[in-house]
Every structure is written in C-alpha cells, then in structure tokens.
Design a protein around this motif. Structure first.
Motif, PDB file in Angstrom:
ATOM      1  N   LEU A 177    -161.410  10.421  -1.054  1.00 26.69           N
ATOM      2  CA  LEU A 177    -162.614  11.403  -1.534  1.00 26.69           C
ATOM      3  C   LEU A 177    -163.414  10.690  -2.557  1.00 26.69           C
ATOM      4  CD1 LEU A 177    -159.447  14.442  -2.113  1.00 26.69           C
ATOM      5  CD2 LEU A 177    -161.346  13.970   0.482  1.00 26.69           C
ATOM      6  N   GLU A 178    -163.285   9.934  -3.430  1.00 28.91           N
ATOM      7  CA  GLU A 178    -164.945  10.152  -4.318  1.00 28.91           C
ATOM      8  C   GLU A 178    -165.589   8.648  -3.237  1.00 28.91           C
ATOM      9  OE1 GLU A 178    -162.883  10.297  -8.558  1.00 28.91           O
ATOM     10  OE2 GLU A 178    -163.190   8.350  -8.096  1.00 28.91           O
ATOM     11  N   GLY A 179    -164.922   8.471  -2.435  1.00 28.95           N
ATOM     12  CA  GLY A 179    -165.309   6.891  -1.578  1.00 28.95           C
ATOM     13  C   GLY A 179    -166.975   7.858  -0.612  1.00 28.95           C
ATOM     14  N   GLY A 180    -166.749   9.340  -0.227  1.00 31.89           N
ATOM     15  CA  GLY A 180    -167.099   9.325   0.680  1.00 31.89           C
ATOM     16  C   GLY A 180    -167.484   9.232   1.986  1.00 31.89           C
ATOM     17  N   GLY A 181    -168.487   9.571   2.452  1.00 32.83           N
ATOM     18  CA  GLY A 181    -168.455   8.276   3.895  1.00 32.83           C
ATOM     19  C   GLY A 181    -167.301   9.253   5.259  1.00 32.83           C
ATOM     20  N   LEU A 182    -166.362  10.619   4.516  1.00 30.20           N
ATOM     21  CA  LEU A 182    -165.778  11.042   5.601  1.00 30.20           C
ATOM     22  C   LEU A 182    -165.639  12.319   5.928  1.00 30.20           C
ATOM     23  CD1 LEU A 182    -162.676  11.006   2.325  1.00 30.20           C
ATOM     24  CD2 LEU A 182    -163.007   9.185   4.589  1.00 30.20           C
ATOM     25  N   THR A 183    -165.560  12.656   7.442  1.00 32.49           N
ATOM     26  CA  THR A 183    -165.798  14.017   7.829  1.00 32.49           C
ATOM     27  C   THR A 183    -164.570  15.131   6.982  1.00 32.49           C
ATOM     28  OG1 THR A 183    -163.824  14.220   9.039  1.00 32.49           O
ATOM     29  CG2 THR A 183    -165.581  12.779   9.858  1.00 32.49           C
ATOM     30  N   LEU A 184    -165.819  16.207   7.083  1.00 28.76           N
ATOM     31  CA  LEU A 184    -164.920  17.525   6.573  1.00 28.76           C
ATOM     32  C   LEU A 184    -163.574  17.088   7.039  1.00 28.76           C
ATOM     33  CD1 LEU A 184    -165.085  19.883   5.273  1.00 28.76           C
ATOM     34  CD2 LEU A 184    -165.762  21.071   7.589  1.00 28.76           C
ATOM     35  N   GLU A 185    -163.047  17.161   8.652  1.00 27.06           N
ATOM     36  CA  GLU A 185    -161.451  17.407   8.696  1.00 27.06           C
ATOM     37  C   GLU A 185    -160.949  16.061   7.935  1.00 27.06           C
ATOM     38  OE1 GLU A 185    -159.085  19.402  10.115  1.00 27.06           O
ATOM     39  OE2 GLU A 185    -161.154  20.579  10.648  1.00 27.06           O
ATOM     40  N   GLU A 186    -160.788  15.285   7.514  1.00 22.97           N
ATOM     41  CA  GLU A 186    -160.719  13.935   7.149  1.00 22.97           C
ATOM     42  C   GLU A 186    -160.503  14.063   5.916  1.00 22.97           C
ATOM     43  OE1 GLU A 186    -161.892  10.124   9.309  1.00 22.97           O
ATOM     44  OE2 GLU A 186    -163.357  11.134   8.402  1.00 22.97           O
ATOM     45  N   SER A 187    -161.643  15.063   4.854  1.00 22.43           N
ATOM     46  CA  SER A 187    -161.692  14.817   3.568  1.00 22.43           C
ATOM     47  C   SER A 187    -160.176  16.103   3.389  1.00 22.43           C
ATOM     48  CB  SER A 187    -162.933  15.888   3.066  1.00 22.43           C
ATOM     49  OG  SER A 187    -163.797  14.218   3.773  1.00 22.43           O
ATOM     50  N   LEU A 188    -160.464  17.007   4.008  1.00 19.72           N
ATOM     51  CA  LEU A 188    -159.306  18.259   4.344  1.00 19.72           C
ATOM     52  C   LEU A 188    -157.955  17.456   3.948  1.00 19.72           C
ATOM     53  CD1 LEU A 188    -161.083  21.216   5.641  1.00 19.72           C
ATOM     54  CD2 LEU A 188    -160.717  21.273   3.600  1.00 19.72           C
ATOM     55  N   ALA A 189    -157.500  16.336   5.412  1.00 16.88           N
ATOM     56  CA  ALA A 189    -156.235  16.342   4.987  1.00 16.88           C
ATOM     57  C   ALA A 189    -156.039  15.438   4.278  1.00 16.88           C
ATOM     58  CB  ALA A 189    -156.746  15.453   6.475  1.00 16.88           C
ATOM     59  N   LEU A 190    -156.571  14.864   3.427  1.00 14.13           N
ATOM     60  CA  LEU A 190    -157.009  13.805   2.262  1.00 14.13           C
ATOM     61  C   LEU A 190    -156.076  14.597   0.905  1.00 14.13           C
ATOM     62  CD1 LEU A 190    -159.188  11.417   2.528  1.00 14.13           C
ATOM     63  CD2 LEU A 190    -156.957  11.033   2.115  1.00 14.13           C
ATOM     64  N   TRP A 191    -157.193  15.817   0.969  1.00 16.18           N
ATOM     65  CA  TRP A 191    -157.051  17.081   0.123  1.00 16.18           C
ATOM     66  C   TRP A 191    -155.389  17.733   0.030  1.00 16.18           C
ATOM     67  CZ3 TRP A 191    -159.768  18.142  -3.705  1.00 16.18           C
ATOM     68  CH2 TRP A 191    -159.454  19.968  -4.952  1.00 16.18           C
ATOM     69  N   GLU A 192    -155.757  17.911   0.897  1.00 15.82           N
ATOM     70  CA  GLU A 192    -153.834  18.864   1.507  1.00 15.82           C
ATOM     71  C   GLU A 192    -152.771  17.673   0.707  1.00 15.82           C
ATOM     72  OE1 GLU A 192    -154.045  19.941   5.435  1.00 15.82           O
ATOM     73  OE2 GLU A 192    -155.051  21.983   4.812  1.00 15.82           O
ATOM     74  N   ARG A 193    -153.349  16.363   1.128  1.00 16.59           N
ATOM     75  CA  ARG A 193    -152.268  15.631   1.081  1.00 16.59           C
ATOM     76  C   ARG A 193    -151.785  14.517  -0.743  1.00 16.59           C
ATOM     77  NH1 ARG A 193    -147.251  14.013   1.108  1.00 16.59           N
ATOM     78  NH2 ARG A 193    -146.990  10.943   0.720  1.00 16.59           N
ATOM     79  N   GLY A 194    -153.271  15.460  -1.204  1.00 12.23           N
ATOM     80  CA  GLY A 194    -154.091  14.975  -2.420  1.00 12.23           C
ATOM     81  C   GLY A 194    -152.554  16.153  -3.074  1.00 12.23           C
ATOM     82  N   GLU A 195    -152.624  17.187  -2.363  1.00  9.89           N
ATOM     83  CA  GLU A 195    -151.661  18.127  -3.488  1.00  9.89           C
ATOM     84  C   GLU A 195    -150.583  18.307  -2.928  1.00  9.89           C
ATOM     85  OE1 GLU A 195    -153.262  21.316  -5.503  1.00  9.89           O
ATOM     86  OE2 GLU A 195    -154.898  20.892  -5.357  1.00  9.89           O
ATOM     87  N   GLU A 196    -149.587  18.079  -2.293  1.00 12.24           N
ATOM     88  CA  GLU A 196    -148.691  17.369  -2.072  1.00 12.24           C
ATOM     89  C   GLU A 196    -148.398  16.471  -2.648  1.00 12.24           C
ATOM     90  OE1 GLU A 196    -145.647  15.580   1.241  1.00 12.24           O
ATOM     91  OE2 GLU A 196    -147.664  17.103   2.180  1.00 12.24           O
ATOM     92  N   LEU A 197    -148.841  15.234  -3.193  1.00 13.22           N
ATOM     93  CA  LEU A 197    -148.209  14.338  -3.720  1.00 13.22           C
ATOM     94  C   LEU A 197    -148.833  15.008  -5.204  1.00 13.22           C
ATOM     95  CD1 LEU A 197    -150.706  11.374  -2.326  1.00 13.22           C
ATOM     96  CD2 LEU A 197    -148.008  11.887  -1.911  1.00 13.22           C
ATOM     97  N   ALA A 198    -149.439  15.751  -5.744  1.00 14.81           N
ATOM     98  CA  ALA A 198    -149.919  15.876  -6.830  1.00 14.81           C
ATOM     99  C   ALA A 198    -148.471  17.401  -7.305  1.00 14.81           C
ATOM    100  CB  ALA A 198    -150.731  17.261  -7.559  1.00 14.81           C
ATOM    101  N   GLY A 199    -147.786  17.434  -6.174  1.00 16.39           N
ATOM    102  CA  GLY A 199    -146.238  18.518  -6.113  1.00 16.39           C
ATOM    103  C   GLY A 199    -145.159  17.613  -6.600  1.00 16.39           C
ATOM    104  N   ILE A 200    -145.343  16.400  -6.554  1.00 17.02           N
ATOM    105  CA  ILE A 200    -143.936  15.692  -5.906  1.00 17.02           C
ATOM    106  C   ILE A 200    -144.478  15.110  -7.572  1.00 17.02           C
ATOM    107  CG2 ILE A 200    -143.569  13.323  -5.715  1.00 17.02           C
ATOM    108  CD1 ILE A 200    -144.395  14.002  -2.746  1.00 17.02           C
ATOM    109  N   CYS A 201    -144.978  14.275  -7.886  1.00 19.11           N
ATOM    110  CA  CYS A 201    -145.577  14.056  -9.465  1.00 19.11           C
ATOM    111  C   CYS A 201    -144.939  14.817 -10.659  1.00 19.11           C
ATOM    112  CB  CYS A 201    -146.858  13.734  -9.821  1.00 19.11           C
ATOM    113  SG  CYS A 201    -147.657  11.982  -8.544  1.00 19.11           S
ATOM    114  N   GLN A 202    -145.673  16.083  -9.911  1.00 20.18           N
ATOM    115  CA  GLN A 202    -145.141  17.394 -11.349  1.00 20.18           C
ATOM    116  C   GLN A 202    -143.101  17.801 -11.252  1.00 20.18           C
ATOM    117  OE1 GLN A 202    -147.585  18.895 -13.206  1.00 20.18           O
ATOM    118  NE2 GLN A 202    -145.271  19.288 -13.899  1.00 20.18           N
ATOM    119  N   HIS A 203    -143.004  17.552  -9.969  1.00 18.09           N
ATOM    120  CA  HIS A 203    -141.709  17.961 -10.105  1.00 18.09           C
ATOM    121  C   HIS A 203    -141.449  16.431 -10.980  1.00 18.09           C
ATOM    122  CE1 HIS A 203    -137.533  17.729  -7.995  1.00 18.09           C
ATOM    123  NE2 HIS A 203    -137.605  16.646  -8.195  1.00 18.09           N
TER     124      HIS A 203
END
Length: 69
Positions: free
Chosen positions: A26-52
């Motif tokens: 995400l910080e590297g940029g160069g992604l489409t909006l859809e790619e960025s949103l998909a990565l963001w959603e996966r990041g949220e899921e991963l953060a939830g796993i870590c929090q668990h």
C-alpha cells in the motif's frame, strides 16, 4: 476492526508478516483503487487475527497473575 469469530488458522507471526507485506504494498503505491481496497480489507482481517492472538496471550497472563518472588 473485528476479531475473527472462529480461531484463526494463521499464527500471530504469519499474520503479522503478511500484514507488514500488505502495508509495504500500500505504501509503495502504483495500485488501482480496487487493488488498494482489497489490500486494505485484507490488512483489516490480518490486524484482527493479530489482535485475537494478543488478547488470548493477555488472558493467559492474567490467569497466571502476578508472582511474589
């Protein structure tokens, strides 16, 4: 961010490493909006796993309680 309803299949370390990779992409940029949103959603899921895992570790430590050495 919500925690997973079932125990995660990834370990804390696996989820943290994948989350770091998501952040790098995400910080590297160069992604489409859809790619960025998909990565963001996966990041949220991963953060939830870590929090668990962190919450579970805290509960275990709380059960043990302080020791009077």
């Amino acid at each position: 961010m919500s925690e997973p309803s079932t125990p995660p299949t990834q370990s804390y370390e696996q989820a943290r490493e994948e989350l770091a990779d998501v952040v790098r992409k995400l910080e590297g940029g160069g992604l489409t909006l859809e790619e960025s949103l998909a990565l963001w959603e996966r990041g949220e899921e991963l953060a939830g796993i870590c929090q668990h895992w962190l919450d579970a570790a805290r509960e275990r430590l709380d059960r043990v309680g302080p020791t009077d050495d």
